[in-house]
Structures are given as structure tokens and as C-alpha cells.
Enzyme design. Structure first.
Site, PDB file in Angstrom:
ATOM      1  N   CYS A 132      17.545  -8.372  -5.729  1.00 22.51           N
ATOM      2  CA  CYS A 132      17.253  -7.035  -6.260  1.00 22.51           C
ATOM      3  C   CYS A 132      15.759  -6.843  -6.530  1.00 22.51           C
ATOM      4  O   CYS A 132      15.333  -5.748  -6.872  1.00 22.51           O
ATOM      5  CB  CYS A 132      18.015  -6.848  -7.564  1.00 22.51           C
ATOM      6  SG  CYS A 132      17.586  -8.137  -8.753  1.00 22.51           S
TER       7      CYS A 132
ATOM      8  N   CYS B 151      23.144 -11.306 -10.871  1.00 20.05           N
ATOM      9  CA  CYS B 151      22.256 -11.673 -11.990  1.00 20.05           C
ATOM     10  C   CYS B 151      22.576 -13.098 -12.466  1.00 20.05           C
ATOM     11  O   CYS B 151      21.669 -13.860 -12.809  1.00 20.05           O
ATOM     12  CB  CYS B 151      22.413 -10.698 -13.154  1.00 20.05           C
ATOM     13  SG  CYS B 151      22.213  -8.974 -12.716  1.00 20.05           S
TER      14      CYS B 151
END
Ligand code: FES
Length: 142
Positions: free
Chosen positions: A50, A119
Site C-alpha cells: 500500500c 497490515c
């Protein structure tokens, strides 16, 4: 007026966090082990798919991770993931910490929405790179 705005802001924040577990919310709002450790034995910066970064610093003592911290410029779930991975690694041996997986972080956090699962991968990759950095520098804490 201000209190009306505060109430609206609070309501919006609650709606945003509704999809997350209380543990995620807690670690995102009150991250554990956040910041820089000086005189570290190992450090890594990893950029996720990301574009966000997580950094991890750690110190070893008697082959155990005696101190560990993280920093991120990422989203709330990357803060929660960095916080949780440092909590899971603290006090563990290098070998045990290298066995920590993204699934361990996800389980400890009570899960993440599918779009945020990366994440946890970023946090674990950063932990493993920081440990490898220690070992490459010949520091094994023994
Ligand atoms: Fe990039 Fe969470 S780490 S969105």
C-alpha cells in the site's frame, strides 16, 4: 456548538471503527511500544504493498528480545498491527519470534477486515527483517 461538533465527530469515529474488534481499536488508539529505541541491535524499515512503512527496532539480551519498538506512517490498522507484533515478540527468543506469523497477529487482534489483512503481513515482515538485521550484524544477544 463545539459540543455538537464533538458529538458528530465521535459518532462518525464510532461508525468507522465499528467493523474492527475492541482490541484493534485499543491498540490503534493506544499503541504499545511506539517510538525509537536508541542503541538498538537490529532495525528494519519495510514498505508494504500500500506504500505505507513500518519500522522496528529491537535489543537482545541473553538471546531474548528485551526491548522492541515500532513506528509507522500507515493507517490505524497498521498501528494496531505494529503494536501487537511488538507485544507478541517482546521477551521471546529470536527463534520463537521468527516463528510469529501474520495469522498470530490477526488472531491476537481479533481479526481484521479482508482489505486490512496486509497490515498484519507488513508488521510481521518488518519484525523478521529487524531480527535478520541483528543476526547479520553478528548480534545474537548471547
Ligand atoms: Fe497500508 Fe495499513 S499498512 S493500509
Amino acid at each position: 456548538m463545539d459540543s455538537e461538533l464533538d458529538r458528530i465527530a465521535e459518532k462518525l469515529e464510532k461508525q468507522v471503527w465499528e467493523q474492527f474488534s475492541e482490541t484493534v481499536f485499543d491498540h490503534a488508539k493506544n499503541p504499545r511500544n511506539f517510538g525509537v529505541i536508541k542503541g538498538e541491535d537490529g532495525h528494519a524499515t519495510v514498505t508494504g504493498q500500500c506504500g505505507d512503512k513500518i519500522q522496528i527496532w529491537l535489543k537482545l539480551s541473553n538471546d531474548l528480545i528485551s526491548e522492541i519498538s515500532f513506528w509507522t506512517n500507515g493507517c490505524g490498522t497498521s498501528i494496531a498491527s505494529g503494536s501487537m507484533v511488538t507485544e507478541l515478540a517482546k521477551g521471546k527468543s529470536v527463534d520463537k519470534a521468527l516463528q510469529i506469523t501474520p495469522l498470530d497477529v490477526l488472531k491476537a487482534l481479533g481479526g481484521l477486515p479482508e482489505e486490512d489483512v496486509h497490515c498484519a503481513f507488513l508488521a510481521v515482515n518488518t519484525l523478521h527483517e529487524a531480527i535478520k538485521n541483528c543476526l547479520e550484524a553478528g548480534k545474537d544477544g548471547k
